[in-house]
Scaffold this active site. Structure first.
Site, PDB file in Angstrom:
ATOM      1  CG  ASN A   7     -25.272  -0.872 -23.382  1.00  0.00           C
ATOM      2  OD1 ASN A   7     -24.169  -0.369 -23.639  1.00  0.00           O
ATOM      3  ND2 ASN A   7     -25.478  -1.669 -22.350  1.00  0.00           N
ATOM      4  NE  ARG A 240     -13.925  -5.725 -15.512  1.00  0.00           N
ATOM      5  CZ  ARG A 240     -15.109  -5.123 -15.461  1.00  0.00           C
ATOM      6  NH1 ARG A 240     -15.321  -4.126 -14.627  1.00  0.00           N
ATOM      7  NH2 ARG A 240     -16.086  -5.512 -16.248  1.00  0.00           N
ATOM      8  CG  ASP A 282     -19.780 -18.665 -16.930  1.00  0.00           C
ATOM      9  OD1 ASP A 282     -20.371 -18.080 -17.858  1.00  0.00           O
ATOM     10  OD2 ASP A 282     -20.372 -19.275 -16.017  1.00  0.00           O
ATOM     11  CD  GLU A 333     -30.513 -10.507 -11.997  1.00  0.00           C
ATOM     12  OE1 GLU A 333     -31.001 -11.216 -12.898  1.00  0.00           O
ATOM     13  OE2 GLU A 333     -30.167  -9.333 -12.165  1.00  0.00           O
ATOM     14  CG  ASN A 334     -29.262 -16.335 -12.532  1.00  0.00           C
ATOM     15  OD1 ASN A 334     -30.451 -16.578 -12.588  1.00  0.00           O
ATOM     16  ND2 ASN A 334     -28.684 -15.413 -13.267  1.00  0.00           N
TER      17      ASN A 334
HETATM   18  P1  ADP Z   1     -22.225  -8.702 -17.201  1.00  0.00           P
HETATM   19  O1  ADP Z   1     -21.414  -8.054 -16.130  1.00  0.00           O
HETATM   20  O2  ADP Z   1     -21.435  -9.066 -18.415  1.00  0.00           O
HETATM   21  O3  ADP Z   1     -23.546  -8.023 -17.500  1.00  0.00           O
HETATM   22  P2  ADP Z   1     -23.884 -10.765 -16.035  1.00  0.00           P
HETATM   23  O4  ADP Z   1     -24.549  -9.885 -15.054  1.00  0.00           O
HETATM   24  O5  ADP Z   1     -24.676 -11.314 -17.153  1.00  0.00           O
HETATM   25  O6  ADP Z   1     -22.564 -10.115 -16.586  1.00  0.00           O
HETATM   26  O7  ADP Z   1     -23.245 -11.977 -15.204  1.00  0.00           O
HETATM   27  C1  ADP Z   1     -22.542 -12.991 -15.818  1.00  0.00           C
HETATM   28  C2  ADP Z   1     -22.123 -13.991 -14.763  1.00  0.00           C
HETATM   29  O8  ADP Z   1     -23.293 -14.548 -14.142  1.00  0.00           O
HETATM   30  C3  ADP Z   1     -21.323 -15.172 -15.318  1.00  0.00           C
HETATM   31  O9  ADP Z   1     -20.174 -15.395 -14.542  1.00  0.00           O
HETATM   32  C4  ADP Z   1     -22.290 -16.319 -15.149  1.00  0.00           C
HETATM   33  O10 ADP Z   1     -21.621 -17.511 -14.890  1.00  0.00           O
HETATM   34  C5  ADP Z   1     -23.073 -15.910 -13.929  1.00  0.00           C
HETATM   35  N1  ADP Z   1     -24.264 -16.720 -13.841  1.00  0.00           N
HETATM   36  C6  ADP Z   1     -25.286 -16.796 -14.708  1.00  0.00           C
HETATM   37  N2  ADP Z   1     -26.153 -17.774 -14.315  1.00  0.00           N
HETATM   38  C7  ADP Z   1     -25.628 -18.305 -13.179  1.00  0.00           C
HETATM   39  C8  ADP Z   1     -26.002 -19.350 -12.288  1.00  0.00           C
HETATM   40  N3  ADP Z   1     -27.111 -20.030 -12.504  1.00  0.00           N
HETATM   41  N4  ADP Z   1     -25.227 -19.603 -11.223  1.00  0.00           N
HETATM   42  C9  ADP Z   1     -24.107 -18.909 -10.996  1.00  0.00           C
HETATM   43  N5  ADP Z   1     -23.684 -17.931 -11.805  1.00  0.00           N
HETATM   44  C10 ADP Z   1     -24.426 -17.635 -12.864  1.00  0.00           C
END
Ligand code: ADP
Length: 397
Positions: A7, A240, A282, A333-334
């Site tokens: 990627n 965005r 974030d 997911e989180n």
């Molecule tokens: P990308 O689109 O760059 O692949 P990701 O899918 O990795 O991004 O998502 C990144 C986002 O996920 C960030 O805003 C990060 O804060 C959020 N994130 C990661 N862990 C948590 C968490 N425990 N709670 C809330 N948001 C989270």
């Protein structure tokens, strides 16, 4: 069969080496800051990690470094490059040319170049990555897997914009949709977890990360999605702006004397939850700031949750109902609190979140109550495995 998944971004290269006999990830890693002074490779294998800091002037050097690491006596997982049977590349934009993954040949490369006009930031590095691999391992088949492909089943009433028809015919101005590989993976995976064929389900997948998009997947096919001609559309994201009144663009440019480039940067890099909060793009930082009373951080979160909920309603209407809502990517997911806030008020649709089950991060889990007629799940996305599976299938043919 061993597949290398690649990627390529403008200054980065993510990779995974997958043994497709058992779908085991043998090694993976990331080359960062290609072409910049402090470039480095982080390589992970067998629970171990190695960081190589050296000059990586271009993608070809990056690919060479990755292959050297994979075959290295210390950190390698294969003896020679010959062990790699195929390479699968993530490609952002496949335009209308590619409705599914494809084996790369000269004709395909020409079509990819054409698609670059639609994704000038994303496609050129993807093409550079393919060329770099072709240069170093010329006899290994290469496959392109497109972010847009899964959305090619959308009907014209969903993908057309209310602009002069000629703009579609002549310039390809239409909704393409993105994150397709993730949406396709999650739809298949939730069907598997539920033990129901995907052809029997109406799924709304919420891919919520730095970039976010929702897709309506009706009986296995995407019929609508929230991103559009570019990944700027839909819900507001990390940086965005998402959907805005198009007249704002000309109005702001005129008032502030902005060039197209400056306006583009404003909407892509300075907007979204970062632009609203002034704190961060974030979601973890936003949650922290909001809990300490930062009102703009709270507003950004409220807007995000509200917009996702509103779009769930829109996509449910588009499918004349919904059976499953899935959450994936970083926030999906989180973000336990994010999911709870999004689902608040979705009960009218028959979607009831179970607070206890929702207390989960990063694993396939049912998070709705037993009496919820719409099932809700957390399904961690895995775009790499989809790319590897498509690659295996095409190369085996
Ligand atoms: P990308 O689109 O760059 O692949 P990701 O899918 O990795 O991004 O998502 C990144 C986002 O996920 C960030 O805003 C990060 O804060 C959020 N994130 C990661 N862990 C948590 C968490 N425990 N709670 C809330 N948001 C989270």
């Amino acid at each position: 069969m061993i597949v290398l998944v690649v990627n390529c971004g403008s200054s980065s290269l993510k990779y995974q080496l997958v043994n497709m006999d058992n779908e085991e990830v043998m090694a993976k890693g990331l080359v960062e800051k290609i072409g910049l002074p402090d470039s480095q490779l982080t390589h992970k294998w067998n629970g171990q990690k190695k960081v190589v800091q050296q000059s990586i002037p271009d993608h070809q050097v990056a690919v060479k470094l990755v292959l050297d690491s994979l075959t290295d006596a210390g950190c390698g997982v294969i003896k020679t490059m010959d062990a790699i049977d195929a390479v699968g590349h993530r490609v952002v934009h496949g335009g209308e040319e590619f409705a599914c993954s494809t084996l790369i040949n000269d004709e395909v490369m020409a079509a990819l170049e054409k698609c670059s006009a639609y994704a000038p930031l994303h496609n050129p590095p993807n093409i550079i990555g393919i060329n770099a691999c072709k240069a170093i391992i010329p006899n290994v088949p290469q496959v392109g897997v497109f972010d847009t492909a899964f959305h090619q089943t959308m009907p014209p009433k969903a993908f057309m914009y209310g602009l002069p028809y000629e703009l579609y015919k002549e310039d390809g101005i239409r909704r393409y949709g993105f994150h397709g590989t993730s949406h396709r993976y999650v739809a298949g995976q939730v069907a598997k977890v539920m033990g129901v064929p995907v052809e029997k389900l109406r799924i709304i997948n919420c891919h919520l990360g730095n970039g976010s998009s929702l897709a309506a997947i009706k009986y296995g096919k995407c019929i609508d999605t929230t991103m559009g001609f570019t990944p700027l559309a839909g819900v507001l994201m990390g940086t965005r702006c998402g959907d805005i009144d198009p007249a704002i663009v000309t109005s702001v440019m005129e008032k502030h004397g902005l060039s197209t480039k400056e306006m583009d940067a404003l909407m892509n890099k300075k907007s979204g939850v970062l632009g609203i909060s002034g704190v961060s793009s974030d979601f973890r930082d936003l949650g922290d700031a909001a809990s300490k009373g930062n009102e703009r951080a709270q507003l950004a979160l409220d807007m995000f949750h509200y917009q996702v909920r509103k779009l769930i309603g829109a996509l449910a209407a588009a499918m004349e109902g919904v059976d499953v809502i899935t959450f994936t990517a970083g926030v999906g997911e989180n973000g336990i609190d994010d999911r709870a806030a999004i689902c608040q008020g979705l009960e009218y649709l028959g979607a009831k979140l179970d607070a206890e089950r929702n207390d989960v991060r990063g694993k396939d889990t049912l998070i709705s109550t037993d009496d919820s007629t719409v099932k809700m799940y957390v399904i961690p996305t895995d775009e790499e495995i989809m790319i590897a599976r498509d690659t295996k299938e095409l190369v085996s043919k």
